[in-house]
Design a protein around this motif. Structure first.
Motif, PDB file in Angstrom:
ATOM      1  N   LEU A 154     -11.879  -1.441  12.101  1.00 10.79           N
ATOM      2  CA  LEU A 154     -11.465  -0.646  11.019  1.00 10.79           C
ATOM      3  C   LEU A 154     -11.047  -2.371   9.768  1.00 10.79           C
ATOM      4  CD1 LEU A 154      -9.295   2.618  11.484  1.00 10.79           C
ATOM      5  CD2 LEU A 154     -11.999   2.115  10.863  1.00 10.79           C
ATOM      6  N   ALA A 155     -11.580  -2.164   8.804  1.00 12.47           N
ATOM      7  CA  ALA A 155     -11.146  -3.114   8.006  1.00 12.47           C
ATOM      8  C   ALA A 155     -10.895  -2.384   6.585  1.00 12.47           C
ATOM      9  CB  ALA A 155     -12.112  -4.126   7.876  1.00 12.47           C
ATOM     10  N   ILE A 156      -9.317  -2.953   5.874  1.00 11.09           N
ATOM     11  CA  ILE A 156      -9.285  -2.515   4.556  1.00 11.09           C
ATOM     12  C   ILE A 156      -8.978  -3.440   3.743  1.00 11.09           C
ATOM     13  CG2 ILE A 156      -6.713  -2.664   5.051  1.00 11.09           C
ATOM     14  CD1 ILE A 156      -6.344  -0.797   3.580  1.00 11.09           C
ATOM     15  N   VAL A 157      -9.700  -3.372   1.905  1.00 12.09           N
ATOM     16  CA  VAL A 157      -9.169  -3.547   0.948  1.00 12.09           C
ATOM     17  C   VAL A 157      -8.060  -3.451   0.292  1.00 12.09           C
ATOM     18  CG1 VAL A 157     -10.512  -5.469   1.211  1.00 12.09           C
ATOM     19  CG2 VAL A 157     -11.295  -2.964  -0.144  1.00 12.09           C
ATOM     20  N   LEU A 158      -7.270  -3.045  -0.731  1.00 12.35           N
ATOM     21  CA  LEU A 158      -6.598  -2.492  -1.603  1.00 12.35           C
ATOM     22  C   LEU A 158      -5.771  -2.953  -2.702  1.00 12.35           C
ATOM     23  CD1 LEU A 158      -3.259   0.291  -0.004  1.00 12.35           C
ATOM     24  CD2 LEU A 158      -2.644  -1.469  -1.744  1.00 12.35           C
ATOM     25  N   ASN A 159      -6.217  -2.543  -3.485  1.00 13.31           N
ATOM     26  CA  ASN A 159      -5.495  -2.649  -4.932  1.00 13.31           C
ATOM     27  C   ASN A 159      -4.195  -1.205  -5.168  1.00 13.31           C
ATOM     28  OD1 ASN A 159      -4.934  -3.099  -7.413  1.00 13.31           O
ATOM     29  ND2 ASN A 159      -6.513  -1.865  -8.680  1.00 13.31           N
ATOM     30  N   GLY A 160      -2.619  -2.075  -5.348  1.00  8.45           N
ATOM     31  CA  GLY A 160      -1.786  -1.760  -5.487  1.00  8.45           C
ATOM     32  C   GLY A 160      -0.312  -1.851  -4.565  1.00  8.45           C
ATOM     33  N   GLU A 161       0.411  -0.595  -4.606  1.00  6.90           N
ATOM     34  CA  GLU A 161       1.475  -0.844  -3.724  1.00  6.90           C
ATOM     35  C   GLU A 161       1.878   0.252  -3.029  1.00  6.90           C
ATOM     36  OE1 GLU A 161       2.992  -4.082  -3.685  1.00  6.90           O
ATOM     37  OE2 GLU A 161       1.762  -4.546  -4.983  1.00  6.90           O
ATOM     38  N   ILE A 162       1.863   0.550  -1.546  1.00 10.93           N
ATOM     39  CA  ILE A 162       2.796   2.146  -1.106  1.00 10.93           C
ATOM     40  C   ILE A 162       4.230   1.581  -1.289  1.00 10.93           C
ATOM     41  CG2 ILE A 162       2.557   3.173   0.961  1.00 10.93           C
ATOM     42  CD1 ILE A 162       0.299   3.092  -1.006  1.00 10.93           C
ATOM     43  N   TYR A 163       5.061   2.626  -1.681  1.00  9.48           N
ATOM     44  CA  TYR A 163       6.501   1.760  -1.821  1.00  9.48           C
ATOM     45  C   TYR A 163       6.869   2.608  -0.216  1.00  9.48           C
ATOM     46  CZ  TYR A 163       5.205   1.327  -6.950  1.00  9.48           C
ATOM     47  OH  TYR A 163       4.829   1.153  -7.707  1.00  9.48           O
ATOM     48  N   ASN A 164       6.073   3.229   0.259  1.00  8.31           N
ATOM     49  CA  ASN A 164       6.939   4.240   1.053  1.00  8.31           C
ATOM     50  C   ASN A 164       6.531   3.053   2.813  1.00  8.31           C
ATOM     51  OD1 ASN A 164       4.158   5.688   1.189  1.00  8.31           O
ATOM     52  ND2 ASN A 164       5.400   6.865   2.397  1.00  8.31           N
ATOM     53  N   TYR A 165       6.106   1.811   2.414  1.00  5.77           N
ATOM     54  CA  TYR A 165       5.328   1.472   3.413  1.00  5.77           C
ATOM     55  C   TYR A 165       6.103   0.864   4.766  1.00  5.77           C
ATOM     56  CZ  TYR A 165       6.885  -3.849   2.756  1.00  5.77           C
ATOM     57  OH  TYR A 165       7.427  -5.033   2.587  1.00  5.77           O
ATOM     58  N   ARG A 166       7.147   0.573   4.218  1.00 10.29           N
ATOM     59  CA  ARG A 166       8.805   0.234   5.474  1.00 10.29           C
ATOM     60  C   ARG A 166       8.584   1.880   6.426  1.00 10.29           C
ATOM     61  NH1 ARG A 166      12.010  -3.037   1.690  1.00 10.29           N
ATOM     62  NH2 ARG A 166      11.534  -5.446   1.118  1.00 10.29           N
ATOM     63  N   GLU A 167       8.848   2.554   6.142  1.00  6.77           N
ATOM     64  CA  GLU A 167       8.735   3.909   6.249  1.00  6.77           C
ATOM     65  C   GLU A 167       7.697   4.071   7.435  1.00  6.77           C
ATOM     66  OE1 GLU A 167       9.486   3.648   3.294  1.00  6.77           O
ATOM     67  OE2 GLU A 167      11.899   4.236   3.040  1.00  6.77           O
ATOM     68  N   LEU A 168       6.381   3.715   6.849  1.00  7.07           N
ATOM     69  CA  LEU A 168       4.928   3.745   7.883  1.00  7.07           C
ATOM     70  C   LEU A 168       5.131   3.025   8.736  1.00  7.07           C
ATOM     71  CD1 LEU A 168       2.792   4.699   4.874  1.00  7.07           C
ATOM     72  CD2 LEU A 168       3.923   6.555   6.224  1.00  7.07           C
ATOM     73  N   ARG A 169       5.768   1.480   8.449  1.00  8.47           N
ATOM     74  CA  ARG A 169       5.438   0.968   9.691  1.00  8.47           C
ATOM     75  C   ARG A 169       6.690   1.527  10.470  1.00  8.47           C
ATOM     76  NH1 ARG A 169       3.491  -4.928   8.307  1.00  8.47           N
ATOM     77  NH2 ARG A 169       5.066  -5.829  10.272  1.00  8.47           N
ATOM     78  N   GLU A 170       7.781   2.086  10.846  1.00  7.16           N
ATOM     79  CA  GLU A 170       8.388   2.825  11.696  1.00  7.16           C
ATOM     80  C   GLU A 170       7.838   3.477  12.062  1.00  7.16           C
ATOM     81  OE1 GLU A 170      11.920   4.105   9.954  1.00  7.16           O
ATOM     82  OE2 GLU A 170      12.743   1.456   9.126  1.00  7.16           O
ATOM     83  N   ARG A 171       6.819   4.191  12.051  1.00  5.12           N
ATOM     84  CA  ARG A 171       6.487   5.668  12.430  1.00  5.12           C
ATOM     85  C   ARG A 171       4.837   5.107  12.835  1.00  5.12           C
ATOM     86  NH1 ARG A 171       4.458  10.443  10.842  1.00  5.12           N
ATOM     87  NH2 ARG A 171       6.460  10.568   9.784  1.00  5.12           N
ATOM     88  N   LEU A 172       4.140   3.887  12.367  1.00  6.51           N
ATOM     89  CA  LEU A 172       2.873   3.122  13.689  1.00  6.51           C
ATOM     90  C   LEU A 172       3.903   2.282  14.027  1.00  6.51           C
ATOM     91  CD1 LEU A 172       1.133   2.714  10.309  1.00  6.51           C
ATOM     92  CD2 LEU A 172       0.787   4.503  11.782  1.00  6.51           C
ATOM     93  N   GLY A 173       5.256   1.638  14.425  1.00  7.60           N
ATOM     94  CA  GLY A 173       5.722   0.704  16.253  1.00  7.60           C
ATOM     95  C   GLY A 173       4.462   0.711  17.185  1.00  7.60           C
ATOM     96  N   HIS A 174       3.753   1.532  17.562  1.00  5.89           N
ATOM     97  CA  HIS A 174       2.391   1.412  18.304  1.00  5.89           C
ATOM     98  C   HIS A 174       1.442   0.593  17.949  1.00  5.89           C
ATOM     99  CE1 HIS A 174       1.491   4.742  16.501  1.00  5.89           C
ATOM    100  NE2 HIS A 174       0.616   4.841  16.550  1.00  5.89           N
ATOM    101  N   GLU A 192      -5.614   5.033  10.843  1.00  4.97           N
ATOM    102  CA  GLU A 192      -6.562   4.803  12.212  1.00  4.97           C
ATOM    103  C   GLU A 192      -6.195   5.896  13.004  1.00  4.97           C
ATOM    104  OE1 GLU A 192      -6.883   1.392  15.361  1.00  4.97           O
ATOM    105  OE2 GLU A 192      -5.364   1.418  13.792  1.00  4.97           O
ATOM    106  N   ASP A 193      -4.881   6.151  12.492  1.00  9.36           N
ATOM    107  CA  ASP A 193      -4.478   7.345  13.406  1.00  9.36           C
ATOM    108  C   ASP A 193      -4.071   8.508  13.186  1.00  9.36           C
ATOM    109  OD1 ASP A 193      -2.680   5.114  14.444  1.00  9.36           O
ATOM    110  OD2 ASP A 193      -1.040   6.127  14.496  1.00  9.36           O
TER     111      ASP A 193
END
Length: 512
Positions: free
Chosen positions: A71-91, A108-109
């Motif tokens: 999978l590959a991504i391009v994104l324009n913008g900002e995800i403000y809760n990305y830090r919380e998401l990273r914690e959820r995606l620690g695996h 992916e999940d």
């Protein structure tokens, strides 16, 4: 904040030049670009990304692959809760600290179900090497996305109209709050809520205040300096006041207007009250005339209300770009809290008022949000809009519209003024609504500039080639700048039309 572009076509078909598409909007990516070409599932893919580095400036270059490069991504913008998401995606194994990579692993999940978790503004594309392309746009359409499809399975997209025209002539706005995936078609994941029934003013004020403070706090997340646009009106002043409390000393504020305009004077007083590091620019009639063409080129519209305010936004963004990469704005408050003067026509009919507010909120991606994005990005600045974060929008639309104009049903944004009382002096809380273009003096000057066009010249040119008549000299003035690059019938008929000057929107029925 960036720019994205790309395509998916069946293998064997001619492939567009993604680099040339990016070349049509280079201002969206002053900090770099990336291009990916790939194949899978019988398709050929191109992804392009222009970068304004806000999160992880050193390591967040796109496109970004997942761990196994499926999978590959391009994104324009900002995800403000990305830090919380990273914690959820620690695996997952992260290669960057960027918000885009968090979105990629979340997809992916969870697949498209992930959109219920994202808080922010975005237009994105995700490539699955099995031959599927996903496109999506945030719930309000804060970030731009245009697309085209052909009858042979081709999909083309870009952040700006002029860029997409390099690939395909039939341009459509990608709908907000929706995703598209090869094989699944177009699906909505969010819609503007129906009218609410919250009738307790104290509960309504507390709810909006709580969500707005949280939204401003999220919008301050960045790895680069953040500032605020400050016109001295209620909306921008409230955002600035909350931001100042959360940010602390050193918050930069920016105000513009023609010499002697009320916005410049009031912004100066608000900045002194808040203690911001204030910057201002008083522009001249000659400057307005000089930038009018570039403003309309970037705006991709000749709608008179938009152009009027876009000129001031252009100068504000240019000023801010000398100091910061991110600004918070008060955009959206008028649509949510009944700020426009014409909305008083609905004062005796709360249901009709609520319906009109939901209507103009749904259209924001083609009016004021288009202006805000284009004119800030023209100077490499990211504009963030706390009022239009989904939690704030939903809190506002839960309120019975009968509360919005106050007990006498005559005060625009009465409820929002209650929200602002702990943050601002009375002269700001009680300041009468003044459109940005009028408070800066720009609208009055442009109206006079258009009035000087000779009647014979106007009458000779007001009928467009396909028979539609321009509504007045001001629209004719802007059309002459718009026509050389974007004056195609289908683009004009699909152009967003503002309602805040009344007759302009009513006339728009003839365009469609």
């Amino acid at each position: 904040m960036c720019g994205v572009a790309g395509y998916l076509v069946p293998r064997g078909r001619p492939e567009p030049d993604v680099g040339a598409v990016l070349d049509a909007m280079p201002w969206r990516g002053p900090d770099g670009r990336g291009v990916l070409h790939d194949q899978g599932g019988g398709y050929a893919l191109g992804l392009g990304h222009l970068r304004l580095a806000i999160i992880d400036p050193a390591g967040g270059r796109q496109p970004i692959w997942n761990e196994d490069r499926s999978l590959a991504i391009v994104l324009n913008g900002e995800i403000y809760n990305y830090r919380e998401l990273r914690e959820r995606l620690g695996h997952h194994r992260f290669r960057t600290r960027s918000d885009a990579e968090a979105v990629l692993h979340l997809y992916e999940d969870e697949g498209p179900a992930m959109f219920r978790r994202l808080i922010g503004m975005y237009a994105l594309a995700i490539w699955d090497r099995q031959g599927r392309l996903l496109l999506a746009r945030d719930p309000l359409g804060i970030k731009p996305l245009y697309w085209a499809r052909d009858g042979a399975g081709g999909v083309f997209f870009a952040s700006e109209i002029k860029a997409l025209l390099r690939m395909h002539p039939d341009v459509h706005a990608f709908p907000p709050g929706a995703w598209y995936r090869t094989g699944d078609g177009l699906r909505r994941f969010w819609t503007v809520p129906a009218g609410g029934g919250l009738r307790d003013p104290e509960e309504a004020v507390a709810s909006v205040r709580r969500e707005l403070v949280a939204a401003v706090d999220r919008c301050l997340v960045a790895d680069v300096p953040v500032g605020v646009f400050l016109s001295g009106g209620l909306d921008s002043s409230l955002v600035a006041a909350i931001a100042r409390r959360l940010h602390g000393p050193g918050l930069k504020s920016f105000a513009v207007g023609m010499a002697g305009s009320p916005d410049l004077a009031m912004a100066r007083r608000v900045a002194a009250f808040l203690g911001t590091d204030h910057h201002e620019h008083a522009y001249t009639p000659a400057e307005v005339r000089r930038v009018l063409g570039p403003v309309i080129f970037h705006l991709e519209s000749f709608d008179p209300p938009l152009v009027r305010s876009a000129v001031a936004t252009y100068f504000a963004a240019r000023l801010a770009s000398r100091h910061v990469k991110v600004v918070l704005t008060g955009e959206g408050a008028d649509e949510l809290f009944a700020g426009y003067h014409y909305l008083k026509e609905f004062a005796g009919d709360p249901a009709a008022l609520g319906a009109e507010l939901r209507r103009i909120v749904r259209r924001l991606h083609r009016t004021n949000l288009q202006r805000g994005d284009r004119l800030t990005m023209a100077h490499g600045v990211e504009a963030r809009v706390p009022f239009l974060e989904v939690p704030v929008v939903e809190a506002a639309l839960r309120i019975d519209p009968a509360l919005l104009l106050g007990p006498e049903r005559t005060a625009e944004k009465w409820l929002l003024r209650r929200v602002a009382e702990p943050y601002l002096p009375e002269e700001v809380v009680g300041r009468r609504k003044e459109k940005f273009s009028l408070g800066t003096g720009t609208g009055q000057y442009l109206e006079a500039l258009a009035a000087a066009i000779p009647d014979a010249e106007f009458e000779a040119g007001r009928r467009l080639p396909w028979g539609v008549r321009l509504s007045g000299k001001e629209e004719f003035l802007y059309w002459r700048h718009f026509a050389p690059s974007l004056g195609q019938e289908h683009l004009v008929r699909r152009m967003g039309r503002s309602r805040t000057l009344g007759d302009y929107d009513k006339n728009a029925a003839a365009w469609r």
